[in-house]
Design a protein around this motif. Sequence first.
Motif, PDB file in Angstrom:
ATOM      1  N   SER A  84       0.831  -1.192   0.000  1.00 11.91           N
ATOM      2  CA  SER A  84       0.000   0.000   0.000  1.00 11.91           C
ATOM      3  C   SER A  84       0.874   1.253   0.000  1.00 11.91           C
ATOM      4  O   SER A  84       0.389   2.347  -0.191  1.00 11.91           O
ATOM      5  N   GLN A 113      -0.789  -3.691   4.244  1.00  6.56           N
ATOM      6  CA  GLN A 113      -1.864  -3.684   5.220  1.00  6.56           C
ATOM      7  C   GLN A 113      -2.009  -5.055   5.859  1.00  6.56           C
ATOM      8  O   GLN A 113      -1.672  -6.069   5.246  1.00  6.56           O
ATOM      9  N   HIS A 164      -0.883   3.516   6.137  1.00  7.31           N
ATOM     10  CA  HIS A 164      -0.717   2.456   5.157  1.00  7.31           C
ATOM     11  C   HIS A 164      -0.383   1.117   5.812  1.00  7.31           C
ATOM     12  O   HIS A 164      -0.271   0.110   5.130  1.00  7.31           O
ATOM     13  N   LEU A 166      -2.437   0.154   8.184  1.00  8.03           N
ATOM     14  CA  LEU A 166      -3.756  -0.234   8.672  1.00  8.03           C
ATOM     15  C   LEU A 166      -4.714  -0.444   7.508  1.00  8.03           C
ATOM     16  O   LEU A 166      -4.433  -0.070   6.376  1.00  8.03           O
ATOM     17  N   GLY A 167      -5.867  -1.017   7.795  1.00 10.12           N
ATOM     18  CA  GLY A 167      -6.895  -1.182   6.788  1.00 10.12           C
ATOM     19  C   GLY A 167      -7.652   0.116   6.572  1.00 10.12           C
ATOM     20  O   GLY A 167      -7.237   1.172   7.041  1.00 10.12           O
ATOM     21  N   GLU A 168      -8.799   0.007   5.883  1.00 10.28           N
ATOM     22  CA  GLU A 168      -9.524   1.223   5.545  1.00 10.28           C
ATOM     23  C   GLU A 168     -10.099   1.889   6.791  1.00 10.28           C
ATOM     24  O   GLU A 168     -10.042   3.104   6.940  1.00 10.28           O
TER      25      GLU A 168
END
Lengths: 236, 236
Positions: A84, A113, A164, A166-168
């Motif tokens: 990411s 991620q 970047h 972590l997830g959304e």
Amino acid sequence: MYASSANVSERLAAPPALAISTVIFALRPSRSSGRPTLWMPLVRRIREPFKGQWALPGGPLSHTESLQDAASRNLRETTGLAPSYLEQLYAFGGLHRSPTQRVVSIVYWALVQPTEAALAAESENVKWFRADRLGELAFDHNAIVEYALGRLRSKVAYSSVAYHLLGEYFTLAQLREVYEAVLDRELDPANFRRQVKATPEIQETDKYLQGGKHRPPRLYRFTGRPGLDQDNRSTP
Amino acid sequence: MYASSANVSERLAAPPALAISTVIFALRPSRSSGRPTLWMPLVRRIREPFKGQWALPGGPLSHTESLQDAASRNLRETTGLAPSYLEQLYAFGGLHRSPTQRVVSIVYWALVQPTEAALAAESENVKWFRADRLGELAFDHNAIVEYALGRLRSKVAYSSVAYHLLGEYFTLAQLREVYEAVLDRELDPANFRRQVKATPEIQETDKYLQGGKHRPPRLYRFTGRPGLDQDNRSTP
DNA sequence: ACCAGTTATAGTCACTTTGACCAGAACTAA
DNA sequence: TTAGTTCTGGTCAAAGTGACTATAACTGGT
């Protein structure tokens, strides 16, 4: 390979070999504490020199791809990961990095991620290690990892790369744990919250993380640039 | 050169060429205002491609020298200069940087002191230009210079590289002019003084700069590290 | 010898940022 | 219902920053 079948004089006449390597960071829960810590995938060398030792994923540069594409492809081929975040780290070109030939390595560093990292292929020759507990790596790769860790720490402190990892969606506590893992010190939750909420790239959502044992924390998301290397857009 | 005598298929089979280039900054008084401005030496291309155009000093990497040594040597050979600061900038490896072959350039950037810069050899094929008024350079060198300027600006803002553009002794007004030239904006003299005096690397001397038309300012000196690339000490 | 002009230097003040700390809100488990 | 824990919003003092004022110290001209 280029030099392996050549004698000494031929090796000296040949141009220095050019390689691309990547330092890949991802978060995984620590076995002992369960808190997120930095991990990275390494590959086992199947040839001399340093046969059997662990090393950074890497390989030669193909003619049809840019440096960044080469790093990206390499990362995908060896670990199955799509980063990411991906940025050039440094070009290492010391004289004696490899005992058999002169190698110049252009090294990238990447963040992936946790969802990606969880389903990363592990095998006999690809394995994940805690970034602070690597053994003795091949070549000068220990020094390269240290350099990459330094870059990650400073970039986390002044820019917004941490997202970047972590997830959304994420809670502020999760984000804080990322900072704590990278910077290796505890941060005051209230002050951290104040600073994060002051950055415009952070968006508050209506969702809450359910299932915890305590008050459900609000979920946030990062609305900044897609992370894939704003540098390289202007630096072909 | 490698590819010039080869046909297309040989060129594609050959490994990418590896070159070292350097962006060199020094202060010179502006012709119009007399205030210090950023200048840099360029060399004229004597072969195709881009024959006759101006380009960054550079050349191939010899087998017996590190990347930094190569940059340093190159700088000395083309301009006669010894840098007071030298640091790796970036590795540029786009596919079409050169029309005739694939070239990966590892670029360094350097700062030289004004005394050095004053006696730099200028000739038919080596000439100094104002950094903000370059013409159209060979290859992607305009983009590289812009990238180097960005790095210089950010480094001046957060670290203490500016001193390497000055001699051993300097007044705070001279130092401020350096910051103003690099950052391209005016700074409040009083506030600037306050900040500089708060940094421990600055040493007040007993000397004063005589000969001015007004009150003689005190001379200071920089007692930080010698500037020659603390990075590379840990990154071979 | 004096004054005007200019820069050097010190200091003030309001505003912002930062670290340390406190307290109530909101949930879970028992 | 209560205890326990985290989430969340707030205060306060210290430090840093930008805009500004005032005095000190020199030169050059009269």
